[in-house]
Scaffold this active site. Sequence first.
Site, PDB file in Angstrom:
ATOM      1  N   ASP A 275       0.821  -1.213   0.000  1.00 25.75           N
ATOM      2  CA  ASP A 275       0.000   0.000   0.000  1.00 25.75           C
ATOM      3  C   ASP A 275       0.853   1.261   0.000  1.00 25.75           C
ATOM      4  O   ASP A 275       2.039   1.241   0.349  1.00 25.75           O
ATOM      5  CB  ASP A 275      -0.961   0.006   1.196  1.00 25.75           C
ATOM      6  CG  ASP A 275      -0.239  -0.033   2.534  1.00 25.75           C
ATOM      7  OD1 ASP A 275       0.771  -0.761   2.652  1.00 25.75           O
ATOM      8  OD2 ASP A 275      -0.679   0.664   3.480  1.00 25.75           O
TER       9      ASP A 275
ATOM     10  N   GLU B  48       0.129  -1.222   5.793  1.00 24.46           N
ATOM     11  CA  GLU B  48       1.155  -0.659   6.667  1.00 24.46           C
ATOM     12  C   GLU B  48       0.931   0.816   6.942  1.00 24.46           C
ATOM     13  O   GLU B  48       1.153   1.300   8.058  1.00 24.46           O
ATOM     14  CB  GLU B  48       2.547  -0.868   6.046  1.00 24.46           C
ATOM     15  CG  GLU B  48       3.713  -0.534   6.975  1.00 24.46           C
ATOM     16  CD  GLU B  48       4.137   0.929   6.931  1.00 24.46           C
ATOM     17  OE1 GLU B  48       4.923   1.346   7.801  1.00 24.46           O
ATOM     18  OE2 GLU B  48       3.686   1.653   6.011  1.00 24.46           O
TER      19      GLU B  48
END
Length: 497
Positions: A124, A191
Site C-alpha cells: 500500500d 502498513e
Amino acid sequence: MRTTRSPFILLLGSSIALLVGFVVAQDTRGDSTRAPAAPARYVTVPEGAGDRLAGAVRIRTISSEDPDAFDAEAFDAIHAYLRAAFPRVHRQLRRESVATHSLLYSWPGSDSSLKPLLLAGHLDVVPVEPGSDGKWQHDPFSGSIADGFVWGRGAIDNKAGVLGALEAVEMLLAEDFRPTRTVYLAFGHDEEVGGARGAREIAALLKARGVELEMVLDEGGVIGDGVLPGLSQPVALVGIAEKGFVSLELSVRTAGGHSSLPPPQSAVGILSAAIARLEANPMPVRLEGPTRQLFDRIRPRLPLLQRTMLANLWLTRPLLLRRLEKNSGTNAMVRTTAAPTIFQAGTKDNVLPADAMAVVNFRILPGDTVATVVEHVTRVVGDDRVSVKTAGRFAAEPSEVSSIDSEAFRTLERTIRSVAADVIVAPYLVVVVTDARYYGGLSRNVFRFLPLRLTSRELERMHGIDERIGIREYEAAIRTYRQLLIDAAGGRVDATS
C-alpha cells in the site's frame, strides 16, 4: 615590566593542559567503524527492472483511514501484476493470500533445522494530498520513466522494496540457487494505516505454525548521502529499534454560553493552556540505546570538534543534548516527542463553545511506555478540568532493541559493505512505526533497512510531491537483496551465471 606567575596560575595551566590532552586522547582511541567486506561479484540486473517497478507504481494501492474507501480491486490487480512480472517466483515458491490482500511467499531451504529469513515490505501507499496533483512533474500514478528515474507515489515507499526483493529472488531462481535456510517474503497491504490486518495477521500465522525467524529485514533506514551533519561519507542506517506511538485526546467541557458574558477561562483557554504546558515541558532527553550506538559508529568519520565531543560524553553530554534537542530531526532521536495535531472547538463567533478537544501525537522512545506518557501528560497538565484518554487508530509500545553484536547484524553489515564499499554501516532508531514491530515476537534480530542510496532531498519526496527513485539506485538495491539472500540464507550459486 617583568611579571612572575603565581604557583596557582601555573598549576591551573598544567591542569587545563592535562585535561585537554586527556580529552584528545579519548578521541583517538580506535575506529569503531568496521573494515570493508570483500566486494561481492558484480551482477547485471535483468533488463526491464525499472519498467516492472513503474508498472507497479501505476496501480493505485492507496491506504485510507476510511475503511469504506478501501479499493480491493487495486490490490487484486497488483497481485495479478506480480504474478505476471515474476513467473519463476510464482512457479517455484509457495504463495498465500493472508487477510485476502496481503501476500506471504515461502521458499523452503534444504536444512529445516535452520531458522528462516524473512524479507518484509508493503503493497500500500499513502494518498496524494488533495489539490497537489498539478505540482508533480509527472502524474503521481503515471509510473513515468524520465531522466533516469521512476516517478510516482510508492516508488520509494515501499514498492521499490517489494519489487526489489522479488527481482532478487527471480534472479537467483534463474541461476538455480537453492537456499539452505528457508526464506519468507511477507508483503502487507495496510502498513500505512497501522498494519493491523496485514503484517499482524502474517506474523500471527507464522507464530501459529511454530516459526522462529533468524532475521527479519523490513523498510526503515536507507543509505543516506549527506543526511547527517558533518558526515561526508554515506551511511547505511540500519534500524535496530523503532519508537512507539500513541495519540492522546485532551478535552474540556464547560457550560458554554454567549460570548458577551465570557468567564475568566473558556474551554478554549483551558485547553490551550494545557497544550502550552505540554510544549513547554517535554519529556526528558536521553542519549542511549540505538542513538548512542549510531554516534559511536560514525564518530571516527566526523570533524575533530564533533569527534572530541562524542568521545568525551562524561564531560560534554549536557552540551551535546542541548544541541540535539534544538533540531527537530535529532530531537526525535533522544526523547519521546509530543506533536499537537488536532484542535477542535466552537461553531459560531458569538457563542462560547461548551466543549474543546485536542489530539496530541506522541512518538515514544525505547525505555518509555504508553503508560509513562499518560502519566507525564496528566502531571504536566495538572488540571482536573482537562480529561485525558487514548485516541486514534492504534497505539504501539516501542519495539525491543536488536543487538548489533549478533551474527545476523554482522551478516547484514557484510552484505551492505560488499555491495557498497564506500559506506559506513550504523545502527539507528527509526522514529516512525513500521510493520517490522509485528515480527518482534518471532525473532530477536529485527532490522529496518531499505537498501536505496538517497540524499536528504530525495527522502523529502517520500510521502511528498515528486516521489521518485533513480533506476541505478534501484538496481543497486536489487543486488543488495540478492547478495543478502546468498549470505544469510546460504546455498550455492553458479559463479558463471
